[in-house]
Design a protein around this motif. Structure first.
Motif, PDB file in Angstrom:
ATOM      1  N   UNK A 139       0.840  -1.194   0.000  1.00 10.05           N
ATOM      2  CA  UNK A 139       0.000   0.000   0.000  1.00 10.05           C
ATOM      3  C   UNK A 139       0.876   1.246   0.000  1.00 10.05           C
ATOM      4  N   UNK A 140       0.349   2.302  -0.578  1.00 12.49           N
ATOM      5  CA  UNK A 140       1.085   3.561  -0.668  1.00 12.49           C
ATOM      6  C   UNK A 140       0.662   4.444   0.488  1.00 12.49           C
ATOM      7  N   UNK A 141       1.571   4.768   1.379  1.00 14.72           N
ATOM      8  CA  UNK A 141       1.204   5.542   2.552  1.00 14.72           C
ATOM      9  C   UNK A 141       0.532   6.856   2.152  1.00 14.72           C
TER      10      UNK A 141
ATOM     11  N   UNK B  22     -14.359   6.110  -7.122  1.00 12.41           N
ATOM     12  CA  UNK B  22     -15.356   5.233  -6.519  1.00 12.41           C
ATOM     13  C   UNK B  22     -16.677   5.297  -7.274  1.00 12.41           C
ATOM     14  N   UNK B  23     -17.080   6.513  -7.655  1.00  9.70           N
ATOM     15  CA  UNK B  23     -18.337   6.657  -8.393  1.00  9.70           C
ATOM     16  C   UNK B  23     -18.263   5.953  -9.743  1.00  9.70           C
ATOM     17  N   UNK B  24     -17.104   6.036 -10.394  1.00 10.48           N
ATOM     18  CA  UNK B  24     -16.953   5.375 -11.688  1.00 10.48           C
ATOM     19  C   UNK B  24     -17.085   3.864 -11.537  1.00 10.48           C
ATOM     20  N   UNK B  25     -16.497   3.312 -10.480  1.00  8.09           N
ATOM     21  CA  UNK B  25     -16.599   1.873 -10.268  1.00  8.09           C
ATOM     22  C   UNK B  25     -18.045   1.469  -9.991  1.00  8.09           C
TER      23      UNK B  25
ATOM     24  N   UNK C 263     -15.558  -7.205  -9.104  1.00  8.30           N
ATOM     25  CA  UNK C 263     -15.646  -5.855  -8.533  1.00  8.30           C
ATOM     26  C   UNK C 263     -14.898  -5.775  -7.205  1.00  8.30           C
ATOM     27  N   UNK C 264     -14.990  -6.845  -6.414  1.00  9.39           N
ATOM     28  CA  UNK C 264     -14.260  -6.861  -5.144  1.00  9.39           C
ATOM     29  C   UNK C 264     -12.752  -6.814  -5.381  1.00  9.39           C
ATOM     30  N   UNK C 265     -12.294  -7.579  -6.371  1.00 12.13           N
ATOM     31  CA  UNK C 265     -10.868  -7.560  -6.700  1.00 12.13           C
ATOM     32  C   UNK C 265     -10.417  -6.157  -7.100  1.00 12.13           C
ATOM     33  N   UNK C 266     -11.252  -5.447  -7.829  1.00 14.91           N
ATOM     34  CA  UNK C 266     -10.912  -4.087  -8.250  1.00 14.91           C
ATOM     35  C   UNK C 266     -10.995  -3.109  -7.081  1.00 14.91           C
ATOM     36  N   UNK C 267     -12.063  -3.203  -6.302  1.00 10.27           N
ATOM     37  CA  UNK C 267     -12.275  -2.251  -5.207  1.00 10.27           C
ATOM     38  C   UNK C 267     -11.145  -2.306  -4.183  1.00 10.27           C
ATOM     39  N   UNK C 268     -10.688  -3.499  -3.860  1.00  5.61           N
ATOM     40  CA  UNK C 268      -9.629  -3.624  -2.855  1.00  5.61           C
ATOM     41  C   UNK C 268      -8.288  -3.089  -3.355  1.00  5.61           C
ATOM     42  N   UNK C 269      -8.202  -2.812  -4.653  1.00  4.59           N
ATOM     43  CA  UNK C 269      -6.948  -2.321  -5.227  1.00  4.59           C
ATOM     44  C   UNK C 269      -7.065  -0.892  -5.774  1.00  4.59           C
ATOM     45  N   UNK C 270      -8.180  -0.231  -5.536  1.00  9.85           N
ATOM     46  CA  UNK C 270      -8.367   1.105  -6.107  1.00  9.85           C
ATOM     47  C   UNK C 270      -7.285   2.089  -5.665  1.00  9.85           C
ATOM     48  N   UNK C 271      -6.761   1.894  -4.446  1.00 12.77           N
ATOM     49  CA  UNK C 271      -5.707   2.792  -3.973  1.00 12.77           C
ATOM     50  C   UNK C 271      -4.425   2.645  -4.793  1.00 12.77           C
ATOM     51  N   UNK C 272      -4.349   1.595  -5.614  1.00 16.96           N
ATOM     52  CA  UNK C 272      -3.175   1.387  -6.457  1.00 16.96           C
ATOM     53  C   UNK C 272      -3.356   1.973  -7.858  1.00 16.96           C
ATOM     54  N   UNK C 273      -4.377   2.802  -8.039  1.00 16.52           N
ATOM     55  CA  UNK C 273      -4.585   3.435  -9.341  1.00 16.52           C
ATOM     56  C   UNK C 273      -3.636   4.624  -9.487  1.00 16.52           C
ATOM     57  N   UNK C 274      -2.354   4.310  -9.433  1.00 13.01           N
ATOM     58  CA  UNK C 274      -1.289   5.306  -9.528  1.00 13.01           C
ATOM     59  C   UNK C 274      -0.306   4.863 -10.600  1.00 13.01           C
ATOM     60  N   UNK C 275       0.411   5.803 -11.132  1.00 13.62           N
ATOM     61  CA  UNK C 275       1.359   5.516 -12.203  1.00 13.62           C
ATOM     62  C   UNK C 275       2.466   4.588 -11.726  1.00 13.62           C
TER      63      UNK C 275
ATOM     64  N   UNK D 292      -3.789  -1.679 -12.598  1.00 12.19           N
ATOM     65  CA  UNK D 292      -3.936  -2.471 -13.803  1.00 12.19           C
ATOM     66  C   UNK D 292      -3.080  -3.719 -13.783  1.00 12.19           C
ATOM     67  N   UNK D 293      -1.849  -3.598 -13.283  1.00  9.55           N
ATOM     68  CA  UNK D 293      -0.945  -4.743 -13.227  1.00  9.55           C
ATOM     69  C   UNK D 293      -1.507  -5.842 -12.328  1.00  9.55           C
ATOM     70  N   UNK D 294      -1.948  -5.455 -11.122  1.00  5.71           N
ATOM     71  CA  UNK D 294      -2.468  -6.455 -10.186  1.00  5.71           C
ATOM     72  C   UNK D 294      -3.811  -7.011 -10.639  1.00  5.71           C
TER      73      UNK D 294
END
Length: 272
Positions: free
Chosen positions: A10-12, A21-24, A66-78, A152-154
């Motif tokens: 996780x990214x501190x 979140x709304x898009x998901x 959706x659960x797999x995506x939601x738990x990783x949304x914080x990783x939507x970084x370059x 995207x990678x995960x």
């Protein structure tokens, strides 16, 4: 499995933007609506029981995606500079489309047994074949648009594994792949469990050396399973190909486990 051993932390200080979140949520509702439309079509053609069973299975599969995506949304970084994105981007949407197709394929597990003469066996074949064909397109689009993300990678890896669980299960139940092929389906999840087991006990987890062989082997499994689902291919043929192709993949997982547990290769700093 391509990228199956990559571990991201996780990214501190990173929070999930509200637009993301709304898009998901919008994508979740769109996917559920598409499943409902499919269930209504099956209701008309095959009867209410068939339609409801497919809908329940499809919704369960879609919820997992959706659960797999939601738990990783914080990783939507370059992946380049950790710059956060407030939108999923085209590439991640393609990945979620692949997930929806796999979830829809899961609906057919709830409908088993299927009669071959109905033609319904062709539908999961189409769904999973399209999902497999789209593999790689999301990464290409992400690089083209300069929006490669850790999400995207995960997520791509997680949905590859999910597809190689759902589609082989259907192929085994329809006699197109041997039951032993499900070891391929279990390998990714056992591998990840093993990594978490070591981490929870304070044991080091070492990084993997780069290898294109992993992606080629996983790609070969997806092609095999997609072909096996098509009714015209005899089960006797697809079963033998399944056994032949599963062996190198399982050996690769064993080799990778020796790497991450520090028993093989040059010792290095444990992966984060």
């Amino acid at each position: 499995m391509p990228g199956s051993t990559e571990q991201f932390t996780a990214i501190p200080g990173t929070s999930v933007p509200s637009p993301l979140l709304r898009e998901l949520v919008h994508i979740a509702l769109l996917g559920a609506g598409a499943l409902l439309a499919g269930a209504l079509a099956l209701w008309v053609v095959e009867g209410p029981v068939t339609g409801v069973r497919w809908l329940m299975g499809g919704l369960a599969g879609w919820a997992f995606v959706l659960w797999q995506c939601h738990t990783r949304l914080h990783l939507n970084v370059s992946t380049v500079d950790n710059h956060p994105f407030t939108r999923l981007g085209t590439a991640n949407r393609i990945t979620l489309l692949r997930g929806w197709l796999i979830g829809a394929t899961a609906g057919f597990l709830a409908m088993l047994p299927l009669q071959a003469h109905t033609g319904l066996l062709y539908v999961p074949a189409v769904f999973y074949t399209v999902a497999a064909a789209l593999d790689g397109l999301d990464g290409f689009v992400a690089r083209r648009q300069q929006q490669t993300t850790r999400l995207g990678t995960e997520l791509d890896t997680a949905l590859d594994a999910f597809g190689l669980l759902i589609a082989p299960l259907f192929a085994v139940f329809t006699g197109k792949l041997p039951a032993v092929y499900l070891l391929v389906s279990a390998a990714y999840y056992l591998f990840q469990w093993g990594i978490r087991w070591r981490q929870q006990r304070g044991r080091p987890v070492y990084g993997l050396p780069p290898s294109q062989v992993r992606r080629y082997l996983a790609g070969a499994q997806m092609v095999l399973v997609a072909l096996a689902l098509w009714p015209p291919l005899p089960g006797a043929v697809s079963q033998w190909f399944g056994i032949a192709l599963m062996i190198p993949l399982l050996l690769g997982f064993c080799r990778d486990w020796l790497h991450v547990s520090g028993r093989l290769g040059t010792r290095q700093e444990p992966a984060a």
